[in-house]
Design a protein around this motif. Structure first.
Motif, PDB file in Angstrom:
ATOM      1  N   ALA A   1      -3.255   0.864  -1.885  1.00 22.00           N
ATOM      2  CA  ALA A   1      -3.510   1.833  -0.813  1.00 22.00           C
ATOM      3  C   ALA A   1      -5.024   2.004  -0.616  1.00 22.00           C
ATOM      4  O   ALA A   1      -5.527   2.011   0.511  1.00 22.00           O
ATOM      5  CB  ALA A   1      -2.872   3.181  -1.157  1.00 22.00           C
TER       6      ALA A   1
ATOM      7  N   HIS B   1       0.813  -1.214   0.000  1.00 17.61           N
ATOM      8  CA  HIS B   1       0.000   0.000   0.000  1.00 17.61           C
ATOM      9  C   HIS B   1       0.845   1.262   0.000  1.00 17.61           C
ATOM     10  O   HIS B   1       0.332   2.362  -0.166  1.00 17.61           O
ATOM     11  CB  HIS B   1      -1.006   0.002   1.159  1.00 17.61           C
ATOM     12  CG  HIS B   1      -0.356   0.035   2.513  1.00 17.61           C
ATOM     13  ND1 HIS B   1       0.251   1.133   2.999  1.00 17.61           N
ATOM     14  CD2 HIS B   1      -0.264  -0.924   3.472  1.00 17.61           C
ATOM     15  CE1 HIS B   1       0.700   0.879   4.210  1.00 17.61           C
ATOM     16  NE2 HIS B   1       0.415  -0.354   4.518  1.00 17.61           N
TER      17      HIS B   1
ATOM     18  N   THR C   1      -6.526  -1.010   1.020  1.00 16.80           N
ATOM     19  CA  THR C   1      -6.221  -1.046   2.443  1.00 16.80           C
ATOM     20  C   THR C   1      -7.092  -0.065   3.229  1.00 16.80           C
ATOM     21  O   THR C   1      -7.678  -0.411   4.253  1.00 16.80           O
ATOM     22  CB  THR C   1      -4.729  -0.709   2.665  1.00 16.80           C
ATOM     23  OG1 THR C   1      -3.958  -1.493   1.756  1.00 16.80           O
ATOM     24  CG2 THR C   1      -4.328  -1.001   4.081  1.00 16.80           C
TER      25      THR C   1
END
Lengths: 290, 362, 370
Positions: free
Chosen positions: A151, A144, A154
């Motif tokens: 990212a 991430h 997440t």
């Protein structure tokens, strides 16, 4: 003797007025004040009118952040509301199972926001994190800090894990409040479990779902601490949501005027969208045209 | 010393909840407020208690003007439809609570709590919590709490309406006995005429925020001053039929015209309304004088010891109240009879013109 | 349509009931005839709702069987029993129109849409809902909603019985009469077996062909309104039906007479052989109060005179026991003392709360006095 002796009661309300004034009205007025000036130092200010507002509205980075934010909040609602209802439907209705599942479901809500970010940093680390390492061991590349998509996934996972329980609790309470007679009647009418959900449970949940949607929308629209801790808005600007960008302007660049104008716009957007949601949800399922 | 309402009005927005009521209630009397839902009974009680302030008019107790005095400075107790008790306190503490507030000493408090608990037959429940009581026992507790205070004004707002009918029957009779021996002014609101008659005392008939008639209960029942009062004070409702008086002959509906009965002598020619109480109507003829109306049975309702037969004909619907239990099939033809001496006569505007108890007045 | 058989049926909410007090419903054995309307009447907590739930299948009895038309349905779920039920509070599908509400049970059973239309329209006509078919059910009044609940049962052609659980609780008093009439009309037209739970004697006696009086988990009597009034089989039935209820006097029966203190009350000839201590029951309506002594009347003290408008209730004292006498509006009772007549045809005797049958049993032929 034309007044109630109980006029004294009005004095009791004064503390609330003061609290609201100090905590909401005064700061808001200050921000409005700042948004119309260019501030160089506490003693040096120039009145600039609506310039900051025009700047903010035409700022491409702000527009990007706004789009990102809308996408994020939209996804949050699309995932959390159905998932919350589904979990609530599956939870036991009485007995020790009900208490236990309530406690388990509520756990994520008890953890402070910044701690959540930290937990997820560790959890998703590609080298030692349980989740990150497991994914990478499967042969998928997951990081991430490097990939914008990772990212997003997440932050999204974290958000869903953290806040779906709230929707579950609200929906669960709403479901418990439906009188047994409705389910008996549905059985007697030969309704399938889908029909029971569609025509009894869902309509009866309208009230709590309105609250859940409003709360989750406003809250996700203001999201700051978790992505800040986890990704710091990156990689690049991939997870720079409105509040993160706002803080960057106000604190990072110390542009108080533009930041103030931005805040006001931000505030008005939330107010407007919340009002729209409220109006639509209020009328949904009552047969009136929304 | 009495409670006096002097031209009391209460407006909320554009609505008149209480419309110019003047009334004087004496200590030691039992006063029933009788009227349908929304007749203004509860509004009037709230004004008497001081929970609301009248828009105009005065309220005097023992000659003292109480109009603006808030409720906690008045000597008043109230019992509601809902069974309202402190849920976390035992029955004993519930009953004792007004005395505690009044700082009555312990011995006196204990004596009074036990006395009033005994009066309401809850002396063996004093250690229980309200949730452990039946509806009837909860309301007994609430009444005990109101009584123990010995307030000069005791207000009861349909206290028995949420109880089973047998309990209601039982408590009505008990209440009558309890209030016989008190000096307080008792005001009791109800929608049921039978309750007013069982409780006795005085009755004030209310309609649309107005006081229609006030007097000893049986007297109001026998001489309702208008057809509206007769309707409110009858269950099943009094049958009202338009009639015309021409040259000493009374023409009622489609039934044959009859000469005036004794109590109607002296009435002027014109349009009238005839009132017939359901229990005066019969489905068998008793004498040659009887008036007869043909009708069809709609439904026979059976209460425990009476039958209410609802009928209709081309002109209107009727209710006949017969003692005992009878079954009449729906749709059956029947003839309704009544002796002319039992007719009430109201003017076309609804004012009482003649009743069996009084001679004609117009 | 169905005949309902209750075979040694009982229910206890906790496992392993030890004595009678543990049963919410004490064992009953009875056959309810096809096409009749039954009312379960009793004070709150008497077990009537328990019995209704067993019939509907919401509750499985802890012992015994329940049969619909000879088929054992004890273990079947509500939807497998072909029953319909109207609840205390109107249950409607808020988001649907009245039409869709009424069509719902048929659609779930995959009935063809054309058949649904004709059936729904027929039932709506019957219930006076035709004008509201396209309206949203949620926006209607409580009585209309309750009619919709009933209609969802009536549209089905396979319904064996319709069950009602205090269906008029939330209905305005002035509309109750109309709904009661509607129910009776529907019963007369469809000849359905109906079971109606209520604590209101007026509702039960008006609605039912047979009233099932219950108290304390026990069925005390099943009979027509007239039977309950004239010959209560249990003292509770005498007390519960009628306002005021039946008078009961402790007495000693000997040689065809009941002795209350020193007063002698003549009994009907068929009680001749009876001896011992009993309770004498007589309705306030059947007692006669005279100002002067008549043949067989007994001197009593007048305790109280209540004028209830359409009648008078007089409380009198005989020996040390009180009785209520109901007089017509026009009758004027003596003020302090009078003479009470007990018509032998209306005297009932009870031992331990249960009616003692006279031998040989003879139906009273006398009409109810007007």
């Amino acid at each position: 003797m034309n007044k109630w002796n109980d006029n004294k009661a009005w004095f009791m309300v004064i503390p609330v007025f003061l609290v609201v004034a100090v905590s909401a009205i005064l700061p808001l007025m200050t921000v409005v004040n700042y948004s119309l000036q260019d501030i160089f130092s506490p003693t040096q200010r120039i009145f600039v009118g609506t310039e900051w507002y025009r700047d903010a509205l035409t700022d491409p980075r702000l527009q990007e952040a706004f789009g990102r934010q809308m996408l994020f909040s939209g996804l949050v609602l699309l995932i959390e509301i159905p998932l919350g209802i589904l979990i609530a439907l599956m939870m036991p209705k009485k007995g020790w199972g009900a208490s236990l599942s309530l406690v388990l479901v509520a756990l994520p809500l008890l953890i402070p926001w910044n701690v959540i970010g930290t937990i997820w940093i560790i959890f998703t680390r590609p080298d030692i994190g349980l989740f990150g390492a497991a994914i990478n061991h499967l042969g998928l590349v997951f990081d991430h800090t490097a990939s914008p998509l990772d990212a997003w996934i997440t932050v999204m996972l974290m958000e869903v894990w953290h806040w779906t329980p709230l929707v579950v609790l609200l929906a669960y309470a709403g479901l418990q409040a439906i009188p047994e007679a409705y389910f008996h009647a549905a059985k007697i009418d030969g309704a399938s479990s889908w029909a029971t959900f569609r025509y009894i449970q869902l309509p009866k949940l309208r009230g709590v779902l309105t609250i859940a949607i409003l709360l989750r929308f406003m809250d996700s629209f203001l999201i700051y601490a978790e992505p800040f801790v986890l990704t710091g808005g990156g990689p690049g600007n991939a997870t720079t949501f409105l509040s993160i960008y706002l803080v960057k302007i106000a604190v990072g660049q110390f542009d108080l005027g533009p930041a103030a104008a931005f805040s006001i716009i931000y505030f008005l957007i939330i107010l407007l969208i919340s009002w729209l949601f409220y109006q639509v949800l209020l009328k949904a399922g009552t047969g009136e045209k929304s | 010393m009495s409670l006096v309402l002097d031209k009391i009005c209460k407006h909320v927005g554009n609505e008149r909840h209480i419309d110019n009521i003047s009334l004087q209630l004496e200590p030691g009397t039992f006063n029933v407020l009788l009227g349908r839902t929304l007749a203004g009974k509860t509004s009037l009680m709230r004004l008497m208690a001081g929970l609301d302030r009248p828009s105009s008019g005065r309220l005097l107790m023992k000659g003292k003007d109480l109009t603006g005095l808030p409720v906690r400075q008045r000597d008043v107790a109230m019992v509601y439809q809902q069974f309202i008790n402190y849920p976390s306190m035992t029955v004993y503490k519930n009953i004792a609570s007004p005395l505690k507030l009044a700082k009555v000493n312990k011995k006196e408090l204990d004596r009074r709590v036990r006395e009033v608990a005994e009066m309401l037959h809850i002396e063996n429940l004093l250690d229980r919590l309200p949730v452990e009581l039946s509806g009837g026992q909860q309301q007994r507790t609430a009444i005990a709490r109101a009584l123990v205070k010995d307030a000069e004004l005791l207000l009861l707002d349909e206290p028995l309406v949420n109880l089973d009918y047998k309990l209601r029957e039982e408590l009505r009779i008990e209440m009558r006995e309890i209030f016989k021996r008190r000096d307080a002014i008792v005001v009791y609101a109800t929608t049921e005429p039978l309750e007013a008659l069982t409780l006795g005392g005085n009755t004030a008939v209310m309609h649309a925020g107005q006081l229609e008639q006030f007097g000893p209960t049986v007297e109001v029942y026998q001489n309702p001053q208008s057809s509206r009062i007769a309707k409110a004070f009858s269950d099943p409702q009094i049958n009202i039929v338009p009639a015309r008086l021409v040259g000493g002959q009374l023409h009622i509906g489609t039934a044959a015209s009859i000469p005036l009965a004794q109590h109607m002598h002296g009435l002027a020619d014109g349009e009238y309304q005839v009132g017939m109480r359901a229990n005066h109507l019969r489905l068998v003829q008793k004498s040659d004088e009887d008036l007869a109306f043909a009708a069809q049975v709609e439904i026979a309702e059976i209460s425990g010891s009476e039958t209410y037969i609802h009928l209709s004909n081309a002109e209107q619907s009727w209710t006949v109240q017969l003692p005992g239990i009878h079954s009449y099939p729906m749709g059956a033809a029947a003839t309704i009879y009544i002796n002319p001496s039992q007719l009430y006569l109201f003017t076309a505007q609804g004012q009482l013109a003649a009743s069996t108890q009084t001679a004609a007045r117009i | 349509m169905a005949r309902i058989e209750l075979k040694n049926l009982a229910h206890a909410y906790q496992p392993n009931p030890k004595d009678a007090a543990d049963y919410a419903l004490k064992p009953i054995d009875h056959v309810w005839q096809d096409g009749l309307a039954y009312a379960l009447l009793g004070p709150s907590g008497c077990g009537k709702t328990t019995l209704l739930n067993i019939i509907s299948g919401l509750l499985k009895p802890s012992q015994g069987q329940i049969l619909f038309d000879g088929t054992d349905v004890t273990t079947r779920a509500p939807q497998e029993r072909n029953i319909a039920q109207v609840f205390q509070f109107p249950v409607i599908y808020d988001t649907m129109s009245v039409y869709n509400n009424l069509a719902f049970p048929l659609r779930n059973r995959k009935v063809a849409e054309t058949n649904i239309r004709s059936r729904v329209e027929e039932i709506a006509e019957m219930l006076d809902l035709s004008a509201d078919l396209e309206k949203r059910a949620a926006n209607l009044s409580a009585d209309a909603k309750q009619k919709i609940s009933l209609g969802r049962g009536l549209v089905r052609s396979d319904v064996a019985a319709i069950l009602f659980d205090e269906p008029l609780t939330v209905i305005d008093p002035h509309l109750k009469l109309l709904l009661r009439r509607k129910l009776k009309q529907i019963h007369a037209r469809f000849k359905l077996t109906m079971v109606y739970v209520t604590h209101d004697q007026l509702e039960a006696l008006t609605f039912a062909d047979r009233v099932v009086v219950m108290n304390d988990g026990q069925v005390l009597q099943i009979g027509t309104p007239q039977e309950l009034f004239e010959t209560p089989r249990h003292t509770f039935v005498g007390f519960f039906i009628g306002s005021p209820g039946m008078n009961f006097l402790a007495c000693r029966v000997s040689r065809g007479k009941a002795l209350v203190g020193s007063a002698q009350i003549a009994l009907a000839a068929d009680y001749g052989a009876l001896e011992g201590d009993f309770e004498l029951g007589i309705r306030p309506e059947f007692l006669k109060l005279h100002a002067t002594q008549t043949l067989g009347s007994l001197p009593v003290k007048i305790c109280e005179n209540e004028n209830l408008g359409s009648c008078k209730i007089i409380t009198v004292q005989l020996a040390d026991q009180q009785l209520k006498v109901r007089l017509g509006e026009e009758e004027t009772p003596p003020t302090t003392a009078g003479f009470l007549e007990f018509p032998a045809a209306w005297i009932r005797l009870y031992a331990k709360g249960l009616l003692v049958e006279p031998e040989p049993r003879k139906q009273p032929t006398q009409e109810v006095p007007p």
